[in-house]
Design a protein around this motif. Structure first.
Motif, PDB file in Angstrom:
ATOM      1  N   LYS A  24       0.823  -1.215   0.000  1.00 56.90           N
ATOM      2  CA  LYS A  24       0.000   0.000   0.000  1.00 56.90           C
ATOM      3  C   LYS A  24       0.855   1.262   0.000  1.00 56.90           C
ATOM      4  CE  LYS A  24      -4.239  -1.765   2.136  1.00 56.90           C
ATOM      5  NZ  LYS A  24      -3.986  -3.195   2.243  1.00 56.90           N
ATOM      6  N   ILE A  25       1.994   1.236   0.677  1.00 54.53           N
ATOM      7  CA  ILE A  25       2.846   2.421   0.721  1.00 54.53           C
ATOM      8  C   ILE A  25       3.416   2.737  -0.666  1.00 54.53           C
ATOM      9  CG2 ILE A  25       5.126   1.462   1.288  1.00 54.53           C
ATOM     10  CD1 ILE A  25       5.277   3.644   3.478  1.00 54.53           C
ATOM     11  N   MET A  26       3.452   1.723  -1.518  1.00 61.47           N
ATOM     12  CA  MET A  26       3.924   1.932  -2.884  1.00 61.47           C
ATOM     13  C   MET A  26       2.852   2.561  -3.780  1.00 61.47           C
ATOM     14  SD  MET A  26       6.909   1.154  -2.860  1.00 61.47           S
ATOM     15  CE  MET A  26       8.068   0.360  -1.814  1.00 61.47           C
ATOM     16  N   ASN A  27       1.593   2.538  -3.337  1.00 62.77           N
ATOM     17  CA  ASN A  27       0.499   3.086  -4.131  1.00 62.77           C
ATOM     18  C   ASN A  27      -0.599   3.666  -3.237  1.00 62.77           C
ATOM     19  OD1 ASN A  27      -1.284   3.753  -6.160  1.00 62.77           O
ATOM     20  ND2 ASN A  27      -1.892   1.657  -6.584  1.00 62.77           N
ATOM     21  N   PRO A  28      -0.298   4.723  -2.484  1.00 62.80           N
ATOM     22  CA  PRO A  28      -1.314   5.282  -1.600  1.00 62.80           C
ATOM     23  C   PRO A  28      -2.526   5.833  -2.360  1.00 62.80           C
ATOM     24  CG  PRO A  28       0.674   6.627  -1.558  1.00 62.80           C
ATOM     25  CD  PRO A  28       0.985   5.396  -2.349  1.00 62.80           C
ATOM     26  N   ALA A  29      -2.316   6.304  -3.575  1.00 62.19           N
ATOM     27  CA  ALA A  29      -3.447   6.808  -4.368  1.00 62.19           C
ATOM     28  C   ALA A  29      -4.431   5.683  -4.688  1.00 62.19           C
ATOM     29  CB  ALA A  29      -2.949   7.466  -5.642  1.00 62.19           C
ATOM     30  N   GLY A  30      -3.918   4.493  -4.956  1.00 61.29           N
ATOM     31  CA  GLY A  30      -4.781   3.344  -5.218  1.00 61.29           C
ATOM     32  C   GLY A  30      -5.576   2.957  -3.982  1.00 61.29           C
ATOM     33  N   VAL A  31      -4.940   3.061  -2.821  1.00 65.93           N
ATOM     34  CA  VAL A  31      -5.621   2.766  -1.557  1.00 65.93           C
ATOM     35  C   VAL A  31      -6.718   3.800  -1.331  1.00 65.93           C
ATOM     36  CG1 VAL A  31      -5.340   2.529   0.947  1.00 65.93           C
ATOM     37  CG2 VAL A  31      -3.539   1.730  -0.588  1.00 65.93           C
ATOM     38  N   ALA A  34      -9.668   2.997  -3.514  1.00 64.59           N
ATOM     39  CA  ALA A  34     -10.476   1.893  -2.993  1.00 64.59           C
ATOM     40  C   ALA A  34     -11.346   2.350  -1.826  1.00 64.59           C
ATOM     41  CB  ALA A  34      -9.575   0.740  -2.553  1.00 64.59           C
ATOM     42  N   ILE A  35     -10.783   3.185  -0.967  1.00 62.81           N
ATOM     43  CA  ILE A  35     -11.530   3.706   0.174  1.00 62.81           C
ATOM     44  C   ILE A  35     -12.649   4.625  -0.308  1.00 62.81           C
ATOM     45  CG2 ILE A  35     -11.353   5.241   2.187  1.00 62.81           C
ATOM     46  CD1 ILE A  35      -8.512   4.007   2.608  1.00 62.81           C
ATOM     47  N   SER A  36     -12.339   5.476  -1.269  1.00 60.26           N
ATOM     48  CA  SER A  36     -13.338   6.377  -1.839  1.00 60.26           C
ATOM     49  C   SER A  36     -14.472   5.588  -2.491  1.00 60.26           C
ATOM     50  CB  SER A  36     -12.674   7.296  -2.864  1.00 60.26           C
ATOM     51  OG  SER A  36     -13.628   8.111  -3.487  1.00 60.26           O
ATOM     52  N   GLY A  37     -14.115   4.488  -3.150  1.00 60.03           N
ATOM     53  CA  GLY A  37     -15.110   3.641  -3.803  1.00 60.03           C
ATOM     54  C   GLY A  37     -16.104   3.022  -2.843  1.00 60.03           C
ATOM     55  N   LYS A  38     -15.747   2.947  -1.578  1.00 57.06           N
ATOM     56  CA  LYS A  38     -16.656   2.419  -0.552  1.00 57.06           C
ATOM     57  C   LYS A  38     -17.475   3.528   0.098  1.00 57.06           C
ATOM     58  CE  LYS A  38     -15.642  -1.906  -0.883  1.00 57.06           C
ATOM     59  NZ  LYS A  38     -16.636  -2.917  -1.198  1.00 57.06           N
ATOM     60  N   GLY A  39     -17.286   4.762  -0.370  1.00 64.00           N
ATOM     61  CA  GLY A  39     -18.068   5.880   0.144  1.00 64.00           C
ATOM     62  C   GLY A  39     -17.598   6.420   1.477  1.00 64.00           C
ATOM     63  N   LEU A  40     -16.400   6.062   1.894  1.00 63.29           N
ATOM     64  CA  LEU A  40     -15.883   6.545   3.181  1.00 63.29           C
ATOM     65  C   LEU A  40     -15.332   7.965   3.018  1.00 63.29           C
ATOM     66  CD1 LEU A  40     -14.099   3.280   4.314  1.00 63.29           C
ATOM     67  CD2 LEU A  40     -16.176   4.254   5.275  1.00 63.29           C
ATOM     68  N   LEU A  46      -7.501   8.456   5.283  1.00 61.53           N
ATOM     69  CA  LEU A  46      -7.719   7.060   5.681  1.00 61.53           C
ATOM     70  C   LEU A  46      -6.710   6.127   5.021  1.00 61.53           C
ATOM     71  CD1 LEU A  46     -11.613   6.778   5.797  1.00 61.53           C
ATOM     72  CD2 LEU A  46     -10.003   6.866   7.710  1.00 61.53           C
ATOM     73  N   ALA A  47      -6.269   6.465   3.810  1.00 58.75           N
ATOM     74  CA  ALA A  47      -5.263   5.632   3.136  1.00 58.75           C
ATOM     75  C   ALA A  47      -3.966   5.618   3.947  1.00 58.75           C
ATOM     76  CB  ALA A  47      -5.007   6.148   1.723  1.00 58.75           C
ATOM     77  N   GLU A  54      -1.293  -0.892   9.357  1.00 57.07           N
ATOM     78  CA  GLU A  54      -0.742  -2.182   8.942  1.00 57.07           C
ATOM     79  C   GLU A  54       0.753  -2.276   9.222  1.00 57.07           C
ATOM     80  OE1 GLU A  54      -1.939  -2.983   4.904  1.00 57.07           O
ATOM     81  OE2 GLU A  54      -3.983  -3.452   5.528  1.00 57.07           O
ATOM     82  N   LEU A  55       1.502  -1.261   8.829  1.00 52.86           N
ATOM     83  CA  LEU A  55       2.956  -1.315   9.040  1.00 52.86           C
ATOM     84  C   LEU A  55       3.334  -1.027  10.497  1.00 52.86           C
ATOM     85  CD1 LEU A  55       4.374   0.443   5.849  1.00 52.86           C
ATOM     86  CD2 LEU A  55       4.432  -1.987   6.417  1.00 52.86           C
ATOM     87  N   GLY A  56       2.779   0.027  11.050  1.00 52.34           N
ATOM     88  CA  GLY A  56       3.157   0.436  12.408  1.00 52.34           C
ATOM     89  C   GLY A  56       2.738  -0.559  13.469  1.00 52.34           C
TER      90      GLY A  56
END
Length: 129
Positions: A24-31, A34-40, A46-47, A54-56
């Protein structure tokens, strides 16, 4: 021997979060997409919070540093992913089965995280409790 098993188990439980967080850190825009697609709301924020969780939290558990608290927080995060991303009860077709499996996998992970919260990180940890 049980402390060694507990240390290995801690690492194995969070391996999926470390792997996923690194991806995910390699593609935060994609994350964020995906979050936007769920209406959040606030998908970019949130990304980065997802990546941090996940990492921390995964790293804290793997190292045994505040592992109990990190395990509870990661369990809550994982439960939220079931509700917002693997909500198979609101899906149709092939998505139902795939997301039901993902949700049940997450339930199992939550169980393992709660065991870590209950018993602590064991002897091989940065801060034993």
């Amino acid at each position: 021997m049980s402390n060694l098993i507990l240390a290995v188990a801690r690492i194995l439980v969070v391996a999926i979060f470390l792997w996923s967080g690194f991806g995910k850190i390699m593609n935060p825009a994609g994350v964020a997409g995906a979050i936007s697609g769920k209406g959040l709301p606030y998908p970019e924020i949130l990304a980065y919070l997802t990546i941090a969780a996940e990492l921390g939290l995964g790293l804290l558990i793997a190292l045994g540093f505040f592992a109990r608290s990190a395990a509870v927080l990661l369990a809550l995060f994982t439960a939220a992913t079931i509700v917002y991303f693997h909500n198979f009860w609101a899906m149709t077709g092939d998505a139902v089965r795939m997301n039901q499996i993902q949700a049940m996998k997450n339930v199992s992970i939550i169980g393992a995280l709660l065991m870590i919260a209950a018993v602590g990180p064991g002897r091989f940890a940065l801060n034993q409790r």
